[in-house]
Every structure is written in C-alpha cells, then in structure tokens.
Enzyme design. Structure first.
Site, PDB file in Angstrom:
ATOM      1  N   SER A  24      51.395   2.731  60.339  1.00 41.56           N
ATOM      2  CA  SER A  24      50.215   2.476  60.160  1.00 41.56           C
ATOM      3  C   SER A  24      48.867   1.512  59.789  1.00 41.56           C
ATOM      4  O   SER A  24      48.082   1.482  60.206  1.00 41.56           O
ATOM      5  CB  SER A  24      50.450   2.912  58.809  1.00 41.56           C
ATOM      6  OG  SER A  24      50.766   4.389  58.467  1.00 41.56           O
ATOM      7  N   ASP A 312      57.009  11.974  56.178  1.00 44.28           N
ATOM      8  CA  ASP A 312      57.106  11.233  57.801  1.00 44.28           C
ATOM      9  C   ASP A 312      58.876  10.941  57.461  1.00 44.28           C
ATOM     10  O   ASP A 312      59.645  11.389  58.531  1.00 44.28           O
ATOM     11  CB  ASP A 312      56.743   9.833  58.047  1.00 44.28           C
ATOM     12  CG  ASP A 312      55.659  10.238  57.934  1.00 44.28           C
ATOM     13  OD1 ASP A 312      55.024  10.949  58.523  1.00 44.28           O
ATOM     14  OD2 ASP A 312      54.779   9.099  58.353  1.00 44.28           O
ATOM     15  N   ARG A 384      60.316  11.492  65.461  1.00 43.12           N
ATOM     16  CA  ARG A 384      61.587  11.339  64.478  1.00 43.12           C
ATOM     17  C   ARG A 384      62.515  12.566  64.194  1.00 43.12           C
ATOM     18  O   ARG A 384      62.848  12.696  63.971  1.00 43.12           O
ATOM     19  CB  ARG A 384      60.471  11.836  62.923  1.00 43.12           C
ATOM     20  CG  ARG A 384      59.723  10.296  62.762  1.00 43.12           C
ATOM     21  CD  ARG A 384      59.049  10.669  61.708  1.00 43.12           C
ATOM     22  NE  ARG A 384      57.657   9.948  61.496  1.00 43.12           N
ATOM     23  CZ  ARG A 384      57.615   8.226  61.655  1.00 43.12           C
ATOM     24  NH1 ARG A 384      58.215   7.670  61.843  1.00 43.12           N
ATOM     25  NH2 ARG A 384      56.233   7.289  61.507  1.00 43.12           N
TER      26      ARG A 384
HETATM   27  C1  S3P Z   1      49.713   7.997  58.392  1.00 44.59           C
HETATM   28  C2  S3P Z   1      49.361   9.338  57.479  1.00 44.59           C
HETATM   29  C3  S3P Z   1      50.242  10.386  57.112  1.00 44.59           C
HETATM   30  C4  S3P Z   1      51.679   9.879  58.038  1.00 44.59           C
HETATM   31  C5  S3P Z   1      51.143   9.723  58.847  1.00 44.59           C
HETATM   32  C6  S3P Z   1      50.624   8.560  58.877  1.00 44.59           C
HETATM   33  C7  S3P Z   1      48.466   7.226  58.404  1.00 44.59           C
HETATM   34  O1  S3P Z   1      49.677  11.353  57.684  1.00 44.59           O
HETATM   35  O2  S3P Z   1      52.113  11.640  58.152  1.00 44.59           O
HETATM   36  O3  S3P Z   1      52.735   9.223  60.467  1.00 44.59           O
HETATM   37  O4  S3P Z   1      48.514   5.948  59.184  1.00 44.59           O
HETATM   38  O5  S3P Z   1      47.369   7.311  57.819  1.00 44.59           O
HETATM   39  P1  S3P Z   1      48.212  12.364  56.550  1.00 44.59           P
HETATM   40  O6  S3P Z   1      47.263  11.504  56.104  1.00 44.59           O
HETATM   41  O7  S3P Z   1      48.133  13.197  57.884  1.00 44.59           O
HETATM   42  O8  S3P Z   1      48.946  13.048  55.713  1.00 44.59           O
END
Ligand code: S3P
Length: 425
Positions: A24, A312, A384
């Site tokens: 992220s 996740d 995952r």
């Molecule tokens: C993420 C947000 C999450 C997560 C993804 C990464 C991000 O998704 O599941 O792996 O970096 O903003 P969502 O925003 O759909 O919850």
C-alpha cells in the site's frame, strides 16, 4: 502453471528484516511523488508486479524515474497525456487510486488490468468521481475496466462512502486535492490511513477526525517524499501464523509498519492464544518496529469488527482457525467476495479439500478447528490464497497450484519459507 510442494516443519525460529516492503505504501509513494515539486527519494520500494506496474505508469505519465537498485528517485513534471494504455496488472489499488489522480489531469487516459482485475467492481470510485464532474467510463456503465478518463474540473464534495475502503477514500482524497473547494469524506469504519499520513507529511492540508476526513485543495505542489518503505504487515502475517501453528516455533519480523490500521490480524491471533509482542523503534509517516510471535495452543475466535483492518489477512488467519480448538467465525466481511478472487469461496473450498469443516455465509464463514490434511489446492490466481495454503503446508504438507501470482506482492516468499521448512517447486 507452476506449483509448489511444501513439507511439514518440525519447529523453527524465523527472524527476518527481508519481508516484502509494504504494498500500500509503495503504490502511494510512486503516485504521490507526481504531486510534489522536486526529487522524491524512496528506499526499499516493493519490487513486485503490482507496484512496479504503478511505477511504470508514473513514468508513462511523464515523471523522471531513476533507480540505482537501492533508492528510487522520482521527479515530477506534472501529468502528461500519453499514447500508451496504462496497465495496472492485478492491482485494484493501482487502478482505483489512478482514477482519483487522473480525473482532474489534462488529457485522455486508458486504464486496464489483467483478467482478474477486469472482473472487479470499479463503480465504487467511478460513481462518486462522476458525481463531482469527472468524465470516466468503462464496460457495464463505468463499473468494469478498461476504463477511460478524460480529465475535467472537479467540484468540492461531501461524500459518505457505504464501504470502508482505503482505495475509495484515497481516490476521493486525490480528487479533492485538485477540486474547487474544501471536501469532506466519511466512511462507515476507519480504513487504512497511509494516504492521509503520507500526504500530511508532504504538506497537504488534511484533517482527520475519527471516520471523517476534511481535505483542502492544493495551493502549491507538495514537498517531495523522503521515505524508507517499512515491511508489509500483511506479508509478515504469513510467517506469524506459521509460528503460531507450529509447536516450539517463533517468528521475529523487523522494520515493519505498526500502524494500528494494519496490525489488527496480529491482535486477533493474540486473542486466539499466540504470544505476541510489539516494539516501536522509529516513526516517520508511520510507527515502525518489530513483532515477535511465539507458538501457543490456539483457541477459536469470532471476528466481526474492524474488518477493513484485517481484510487482507483473513485467508491465512483461517489457517490458524483450522488449527484452533473450536468453531471460529468471520462476519461482516462481504468485501472478501470482490478481492483478487472471491476469497470466501476460495478459502472455504480449499479448507474443505484439507478435511476442515466450514460453513459459508454471504458475508463470511465458520471454520471448525480440526486436523488439517495434506491436499492439492489451487490459488485461483490469488496471491494471498496461494501463500495461505503454503503456510498450511507447514503443518501437514501441501501442494499448491498456480503460484506465479505470489509475484504480485511477495517475490521472495519462497526464499523465506525455505528458512522454516522444505519446499519443492
Ligand atoms: C488497499 C486497501 C484494501 C486492501 C488492499 C490494499 C490499499 O482494499 O484490501 O490490499 O492499499 O488502499 P479496499 O480499499 O478495497 O478495502
């Protein structure tokens, strides 16, 4: 299609400062550098397919990128129209955040992705962006990629999101920065807050108050980033569960972000009985430190709150649930249905193949703790799911098919797994 055979481990003491850098944060570093004036310096950028695609797109949009193998520097020249199609690969984060960033840029842009990403819902960002004047379209009335974007002037907004999603929040914050007035974004549960932390550190005017974020349009370019990306707690968590299900074993992860919106899965593992300690060693944009996990017999748990903070990690948490005593429950996790695979279905089907009883609900599932059996399972192209069942293999042996997807987030996963147990590929 490649597969991996993981053999049961006896016991191990795993210690690493080489867990994959945070996905992220890496996406955001590359994208936010575009809004800065001067040279952004990023150390320990995640060199995996998803984030390298984002970095490549930033280059296609006109930034100068230099990579000496250790530090990546990015100098932005604003956002420029390109004749190339912008390929986000497997990454929902890449595609949704670029929607927010490009909605106000001058020019026309096409975003696409792989077969899995082209099936994932985009209306959660295209609709609120359209409502403030963005010109976005795609198949199914703007819900499915490829997406086309023609930059437009954006109106100030007050938006209440129905879904707790950092991707939606981040797309809207990026749009707000180039809108015509102060904007307010609200979400039902706090989602990960890397965007707010990083943009604040770069000088943006943002106020965060529980579930409400206020964002003011940029009056000048942001200050460049200077960051070392911490290890990804979601990747680290695979090795946390590995220790938690293997008697006489431990895992120490160093240099990981301890951002509270990212370590909830560790807290759940603690509630299940694992012995876990956290030590903060530094703080820049995020609290960073180490996590130690020691084996202890696990008991069942109910997970129904703060789902966005551990969404996740739920697939591999389910492996811990399969090894725990009693019936565990995951609720309010309907978002699992729209991840890289339908993770409710892929987890439940694969656990059943391993002899574990489950119950499937529209928003989660129940896992009856029992004895995991060796099986041959498929990842369904989801990184995952692939890694979660490799971790199950530590307990009982496992053959996991279709493992190439692991390269989207954790290219050195098998190198690290080999420190815990024997693996054939
Ligand atoms: C993420 C947000 C999450 C997560 C993804 C990464 C991000 O998704 O599941 O792996 O970096 O903003 P969502 O925003 O759909 O919850």
């Amino acid at each position: 299609m490649m597969s991996a055979k993981v053999f049961p481990a006896v016991s191990f003491d795993f210690k690493s400062d080489a867990i994959a850098p945070d996905k992220s944060i890496s996406h955001r570093c590359a994208m936010f550098a575009v809004l800065a004036e001067g040279e952004s310096r990023i150390e320990n950028f995640l060199r995996a397919e998803d984030t390298l695609n984002t970095l490549n797109i930033v280059g296609q949009l006109g930034a100068d990128i230099h990579d000496d193998g250790k530090v990546i520097t990015i100098i932005s020249h604003g956002i420029h129209e390109t004749s190339e199609i912008l390929d986000c690969g497997n990454s929902g984060t890449g595609m949704r955040l670029f929607c927010g960033l490009l909605s106000s840029a001058e020019g026309h842009f096409i975003l696409t992705g792989d077969e899995y990403l082209k099936r994932r819902p985009m209306k959660r960002v295209t609709q609120p962006l359209r409502n403030i004047g963005a010109q976005l379209d795609g198949r199914n009335n703007g819900d499915l990629a490829p997406l086309s974007i023609r930059g437009a002037s954006l109106k100030a907004f007050s938006y209440e999101s129905k879904v707790a999603s950092a991707q939606v929040k981040s797309a809207m914050i990026l749009a707000a920065l180039r809108s015509d007035g102060m904007c307010t974004f609200r979400e039902p549960e706090l989602s990960r807050d890397h965007t707010e932390r990083m943009l604040l550190g770069m000088g943006a005017h943002i106020e965060c108050n529980a579930l409400e974020t206020k964002i003011w349009p940029l009056e000048k370019p942001l200050t460049p980033l200077s960051i070392r990306v911490p290890a990804d707690p979601s990747s680290a968590f695979f090795f946390a569960v590995a220790a938690a299900i293997t008697p006489n074993s431990s895992t120490v992860i160093e240099g990981v972000t301890l951002n509270p919106t990212r370590i909830e899965a560790f807290k759940v593992l603690e509630r299940m009985g694992a012995n876990i300690t956290y030590t903060i060693t530094s703080e820049k944009y995020e609290p960073i430190g180490s996590i130690t996990v020691k084996y202890a017999p696990l008991k069942a748990v109910v997970v129904s709150e703060n789902i966005a903070w551990l969404i996740d990690e739920l697939p591999v948490l389910s492996i811990a649930m399969a090894c725990a005593e009693g019936k565990s429950l995951i609720q309010n996790a309907q978002e699992l249905r729209v991840k890289e695979s339908d993770r409710i279905k892929t987890v439940v089907d694969n656990l059943n193949l391993c002899g574990i009883q489950t119950e499937e609900f529209s928003d989660g599932y129940a896992v009856m703790g029992g004895t995991l059996h060796s099986a041959r399972v498929n990842s369904h192209g989801d990184h995952r799911i692939a890694m979660s069942f490799c971790i199950a293999g530590i307990r009982c042996g496992m053959e996991v098919e279709d493992i190439e997807c692991i390269n989207t987030s954790f290219p050195n996963f098998f190198a690290l797994l080999a420190q815990c147990t024997k693996v054939n590929r």
